[in-house]
Scaffold this motif. Sequence first.
Motif, PDB file in Angstrom:
ATOM      1  N   CYS A 150      -9.588 -42.073   9.152  1.00 56.27           N
ATOM      2  CA  CYS A 150      -8.288 -41.616   8.632  1.00 56.27           C
ATOM      3  C   CYS A 150      -7.805 -40.377   9.390  1.00 56.27           C
ATOM      4  O   CYS A 150      -6.622 -40.273   9.729  1.00 56.27           O
ATOM      5  CB  CYS A 150      -8.404 -41.310   7.142  1.00 56.27           C
ATOM      6  N   LEU A 151      -8.728 -39.446   9.665  1.00 57.45           N
ATOM      7  CA  LEU A 151      -8.370 -38.241  10.403  1.00 57.45           C
ATOM      8  C   LEU A 151      -7.910 -38.576  11.821  1.00 57.45           C
ATOM      9  O   LEU A 151      -6.942 -37.989  12.323  1.00 57.45           O
ATOM     10  CB  LEU A 151      -9.569 -37.283  10.456  1.00 57.45           C
ATOM     11  N   PHE A 169      -6.455 -41.320  12.828  1.00 60.63           N
ATOM     12  CA  PHE A 169      -5.095 -41.852  12.737  1.00 60.63           C
ATOM     13  C   PHE A 169      -4.084 -40.712  12.581  1.00 60.63           C
ATOM     14  O   PHE A 169      -3.046 -40.681  13.249  1.00 60.63           O
ATOM     15  CB  PHE A 169      -4.965 -42.820  11.553  1.00 60.63           C
ATOM     16  N   TYR A 170      -4.407 -39.772  11.692  1.00 64.84           N
ATOM     17  CA  TYR A 170      -3.489 -38.651  11.447  1.00 64.84           C
ATOM     18  C   TYR A 170      -3.252 -37.839  12.722  1.00 64.84           C
ATOM     19  O   TYR A 170      -2.109 -37.530  13.072  1.00 64.84           O
ATOM     20  CB  TYR A 170      -4.035 -37.745  10.343  1.00 64.84           C
ATOM     21  N   LEU A 171      -4.344 -37.509  13.424  1.00 61.13           N
ATOM     22  CA  LEU A 171      -4.223 -36.713  14.647  1.00 61.13           C
ATOM     23  C   LEU A 171      -3.405 -37.456  15.709  1.00 61.13           C
ATOM     24  O   LEU A 171      -2.655 -36.835  16.471  1.00 61.13           O
ATOM     25  CB  LEU A 171      -5.616 -36.374  15.189  1.00 61.13           C
ATOM     26  N   ILE A 177      -1.014 -39.631  15.022  1.00 66.59           N
ATOM     27  CA  ILE A 177       0.369 -39.649  14.540  1.00 66.59           C
ATOM     28  C   ILE A 177       1.097 -38.358  14.915  1.00 66.59           C
ATOM     29  O   ILE A 177       2.246 -38.387  15.370  1.00 66.59           O
ATOM     30  CB  ILE A 177       0.410 -39.852  13.001  1.00 66.59           C
ATOM     31  N   VAL A 178       0.437 -37.212  14.753  1.00 64.80           N
ATOM     32  CA  VAL A 178       1.102 -35.923  15.003  1.00 64.80           C
ATOM     33  C   VAL A 178       0.958 -35.461  16.464  1.00 64.80           C
ATOM     34  O   VAL A 178       1.430 -34.390  16.823  1.00 64.80           O
ATOM     35  CB  VAL A 178       0.552 -34.827  14.051  1.00 64.80           C
TER      36      VAL A 178
END
Length: 254
Positions: free
Chosen positions: A116-117, A119-121, A123-124
């Motif tokens: 999940c982390l 994916f988040y990294l 995305i941003v």
Amino acid sequence: MRIAKICKKNKIKFIFPSSCSVYGYGKKEFNEKSKTFPLTNYSKNKIEIEKALSKLACRNFSPIALRFSTVFGFSPRIRLDLVINMLSMLAITTKKIILNSNGLAWRPHININDVCLAFYLSIVSDIENGKLNIFNVGHNKNNIRIIDIAKIISKLTKTRIYYKFDKKKSLIYDRNIKNGADKRSYKVNFLKFNNKFPQFKQKNNIKLEIKFLIKKLKKLKVNEKTLNNYKFYRLQKMEFLLKNKRLNNNLYWL
């Protein structure tokens, strides 16, 4: 690929969850520039999509392919066809750990929270270089042989390890294992992603993460009936849907 093309047209970032299984087999550590040796339809499909995304990339479209390690960990829709999840559930419900292979295959492992982390990294991130950006996602310390994973779970649950080399078609039987040997064996280097995203630094060692998983599963009061429920296995769930005419042969909903 239809979704990727829509993203390209509308200038939307596209992130594809690929897999370290594309490396297949090798004695040396694989990095993103290494030649791939996909051994299953699953991993061959991942490579096909990566190649198609690479051709689609351009100045205004820089897709990201995250080659994830073998995932494990607790989640609301947990899968039991992933090695750490399966062996943990086996230990809890049957009081023993059964290996379908000799356990000597190397595999990188990653907790679902780190997925999940990642994916988040992504995305941003500010990646805009006009090409497909491939990253191995995981932690170098999590390159561990299956037998050593089994030993960790064995100690945490006080259970014995057994070897089962037959071809019984049970839900826990891995169809890719032949005569007690798993041809898929690979160690992976994750420095590229970790250097790009220092926030991805490993917070817990894998033993603590497995201990947490076992604790959560025990709270659910799981049993052998849970272990053998097709809903927790990706291929078996798809086969059930096909057999009961919920999907057609192209895997479209009916």
